[in-house]
Scaffold this motif. Sequence first.
Motif, PDB file in Angstrom:
ATOM      1  N   SER A  60      33.326  36.455  41.803  1.00  0.00           N
ATOM      2  CA  SER A  60      33.647  36.833  43.174  1.00  0.00           C
ATOM      3  C   SER A  60      32.525  36.507  44.136  1.00  0.00           C
ATOM      4  O   SER A  60      32.004  35.395  44.171  1.00  0.00           O
ATOM      5  CB  SER A  60      34.008  38.330  43.195  1.00  0.00           C
ATOM      6  OG  SER A  60      34.372  38.771  44.447  1.00  0.00           O
ATOM      7  N   TRP A  61      32.098  37.519  44.900  1.00  0.00           N
ATOM      8  CA  TRP A  61      31.130  37.284  45.968  1.00  0.00           C
ATOM      9  C   TRP A  61      29.785  36.824  45.429  1.00  0.00           C
ATOM     10  O   TRP A  61      29.081  36.051  46.089  1.00  0.00           O
ATOM     11  CB  TRP A  61      30.957  38.560  46.803  1.00  0.00           C
ATOM     12  CG  TRP A  61      30.394  39.713  46.021  1.00  0.00           C
ATOM     13  CD1 TRP A  61      31.077  40.670  45.346  1.00  0.00           C
ATOM     14  CD2 TRP A  61      29.012  39.990  45.807  1.00  0.00           C
ATOM     15  NE1 TRP A  61      30.214  41.528  44.712  1.00  0.00           N
ATOM     16  CE2 TRP A  61      28.947  41.143  44.988  1.00  0.00           C
ATOM     17  CE3 TRP A  61      27.830  39.376  46.225  1.00  0.00           C
ATOM     18  CZ2 TRP A  61      27.733  41.689  44.583  1.00  0.00           C
ATOM     19  CZ3 TRP A  61      26.622  39.929  45.826  1.00  0.00           C
ATOM     20  CH2 TRP A  61      26.585  41.084  45.008  1.00  0.00           C
ATOM     21  N   HIS A  62      29.388  37.276  44.244  1.00  0.00           N
ATOM     22  CA  HIS A  62      28.094  36.854  43.704  1.00  0.00           C
ATOM     23  C   HIS A  62      28.118  35.367  43.362  1.00  0.00           C
ATOM     24  O   HIS A  62      27.145  34.643  43.601  1.00  0.00           O
ATOM     25  CB  HIS A  62      27.731  37.685  42.474  1.00  0.00           C
ATOM     26  CG  HIS A  62      26.338  37.454  41.983  1.00  0.00           C
ATOM     27  ND1 HIS A  62      25.930  37.739  40.700  1.00  0.00           N
ATOM     28  CD2 HIS A  62      25.232  36.936  42.604  1.00  0.00           C
ATOM     29  CE1 HIS A  62      24.657  37.413  40.548  1.00  0.00           C
ATOM     30  NE2 HIS A  62      24.208  36.922  41.682  1.00  0.00           N
ATOM     31  N   LEU A  63      29.236  34.902  42.809  1.00  0.00           N
ATOM     32  CA  LEU A  63      29.381  33.477  42.535  1.00  0.00           C
ATOM     33  C   LEU A  63      29.304  32.681  43.836  1.00  0.00           C
ATOM     34  O   LEU A  63      28.624  31.649  43.904  1.00  0.00           O
ATOM     35  CB  LEU A  63      30.718  33.220  41.838  1.00  0.00           C
ATOM     36  CG  LEU A  63      31.091  31.755  41.578  1.00  0.00           C
ATOM     37  CD1 LEU A  63      30.072  31.096  40.652  1.00  0.00           C
ATOM     38  CD2 LEU A  63      32.486  31.657  40.981  1.00  0.00           C
ATOM     39  N   ASP A  64      29.968  33.162  44.875  1.00  0.00           N
ATOM     40  CA  ASP A  64      29.915  32.481  46.170  1.00  0.00           C
ATOM     41  C   ASP A  64      28.486  32.433  46.698  1.00  0.00           C
ATOM     42  O   ASP A  64      28.053  31.424  47.269  1.00  0.00           O
ATOM     43  CB  ASP A  64      30.809  33.195  47.186  1.00  0.00           C
ATOM     44  CG  ASP A  64      32.290  33.037  46.870  1.00  0.00           C
ATOM     45  OD1 ASP A  64      32.633  32.086  46.145  1.00  0.00           O
ATOM     46  OD2 ASP A  64      33.080  33.878  47.331  1.00  0.00           O
ATOM     47  N   THR A  65      27.753  33.524  46.513  1.00  0.00           N
ATOM     48  CA  THR A  65      26.360  33.560  46.959  1.00  0.00           C
ATOM     49  C   THR A  65      25.525  32.505  46.262  1.00  0.00           C
ATOM     50  O   THR A  65      24.743  31.783  46.890  1.00  0.00           O
ATOM     51  CB  THR A  65      25.756  34.957  46.720  1.00  0.00           C
ATOM     52  OG1 THR A  65      26.471  35.926  47.501  1.00  0.00           O
ATOM     53  CG2 THR A  65      24.277  34.982  47.098  1.00  0.00           C
ATOM     54  N   VAL A  66      25.667  32.395  44.940  1.00  0.00           N
ATOM     55  CA  VAL A  66      24.885  31.415  44.189  1.00  0.00           C
ATOM     56  C   VAL A  66      25.219  29.999  44.646  1.00  0.00           C
ATOM     57  O   VAL A  66      24.323  29.158  44.833  1.00  0.00           O
ATOM     58  CB  VAL A  66      25.127  31.579  42.672  1.00  0.00           C
ATOM     59  CG1 VAL A  66      24.425  30.467  41.896  1.00  0.00           C
ATOM     60  CG2 VAL A  66      24.636  32.941  42.193  1.00  0.00           C
ATOM     61  N   ASP A 100      21.635  39.442  41.096  1.00  0.00           N
ATOM     62  CA  ASP A 100      22.742  40.347  41.410  1.00  0.00           C
ATOM     63  C   ASP A 100      22.156  41.657  41.937  1.00  0.00           C
ATOM     64  O   ASP A 100      21.537  42.412  41.192  1.00  0.00           O
ATOM     65  CB  ASP A 100      23.568  40.604  40.152  1.00  0.00           C
ATOM     66  CG  ASP A 100      24.774  41.491  40.412  1.00  0.00           C
ATOM     67  OD1 ASP A 100      24.876  42.052  41.518  1.00  0.00           O
ATOM     68  OD2 ASP A 100      25.615  41.622  39.508  1.00  0.00           O
ATOM     69  N   PRO A 101      22.326  41.964  43.229  1.00  0.00           N
ATOM     70  CA  PRO A 101      21.706  43.169  43.785  1.00  0.00           C
ATOM     71  C   PRO A 101      22.349  44.452  43.285  1.00  0.00           C
ATOM     72  O   PRO A 101      21.741  45.529  43.393  1.00  0.00           O
ATOM     73  CB  PRO A 101      21.901  42.999  45.296  1.00  0.00           C
ATOM     74  CG  PRO A 101      23.102  42.141  45.424  1.00  0.00           C
ATOM     75  CD  PRO A 101      23.072  41.209  44.247  1.00  0.00           C
ATOM     76  N   VAL A 102      23.558  44.375  42.768  1.00  0.00           N
ATOM     77  CA  VAL A 102      24.226  45.582  42.284  1.00  0.00           C
ATOM     78  C   VAL A 102      23.612  46.049  40.976  1.00  0.00           C
ATOM     79  O   VAL A 102      23.263  47.211  40.799  1.00  0.00           O
ATOM     80  CB  VAL A 102      25.739  45.333  42.119  1.00  0.00           C
ATOM     81  CG1 VAL A 102      26.416  46.562  41.509  1.00  0.00           C
ATOM     82  CG2 VAL A 102      26.369  44.992  43.461  1.00  0.00           C
TER      83      VAL A 102
END
Length: 331
Positions: free
Chosen positions: A161-167, A296-298
């Motif tokens: 999801s969003w983490h993949l998009d961030t990378v 991953d900040p989570v």
Amino acid sequence: MTTRELDTRTVTGLVDDATAAPSMHNAQPWRFRFLTDEGVLLLRADLGRAMRRSDPTHRALHIGCGAALFNLRVAAAHSGLSPLVRLLPAQGDPQLLAAVHLAGPGGPAPDEQDLARLYPAIRQRHTSRYPFDDRDVPEDVRARLRAAAAREGAELSFPESWHLDTVLELVHDAESRDSLDPGGREDLERWTRLGPEADVATDGVPEYAFGPRRRDGRAPQRDFAGRRPVADRGSTVFEKSPHLALLYTGGDAPLDWLRAGQGLEHVLLEATTAGLAGSLTSHPLENDDLRTLARDPVSGRGYVQMVLRLGYGPHGPATPRRAVRDVLDIT
């Protein structure tokens, strides 16, 4: 089995297998010395092959040498040896990365014995810069890869999801920085081999291994050619939903980097046995600010050491390697 006598042929074969490991831009930043009387193989960093701009701390250099060390362990297990590895054995000699006592009695230790099954993958594993299928990597395969990293003191995660998009955005940012900085491609251009040079190269990335240009898709793909022409390269569509994995360690010191390298190669060999192809990118990790954002900040887990792209598709061609006589001294 009693202690095995190590002849020159055995040691040469082990080092030959070790040097099939991946390294940043295929610089092969390692040297080996075998101490015959002690049955010890030393692994040293070759700083003449370091990346001045993109790897000033030698983090990637240590990871590449760690990958070579893992190959050595697999090859030793395959040969019925029981390697005893000491990382960073000499405090006053930081270029001495590992000392491997090879002449252990009784064959491989139980925790190393199963590594022998990975031996065929050493020669089968090649970086693939080609499109992969969009089909997912099954969870049982992901679990095998996570276990491989964990065994070497690292952690593998599959961002979604969003983490993949961030990378993926960080990869794009790294590419943009290179295009704006005239010296940003200095290391890459030093280690790419074009035209007739590609056919006789013993290191670096030859043009036949660049893969096609990415015409569309989101797969992270470093363009080794840049603005330089490469004949018959072409362009194609890459996967829109790439499957990425992040390799972490809890710390960020030379010892952690060597563990990351071993974890990386363990993952890659397991992936190869599972029928996966793969490529690596450290591009978004070569700037400290981008590297921090890749985490991953989570979960708050440690330090990202490598970004892997895995999938089902063509394996890349073999890239050149230096002859063993150029990297091994026997005394």
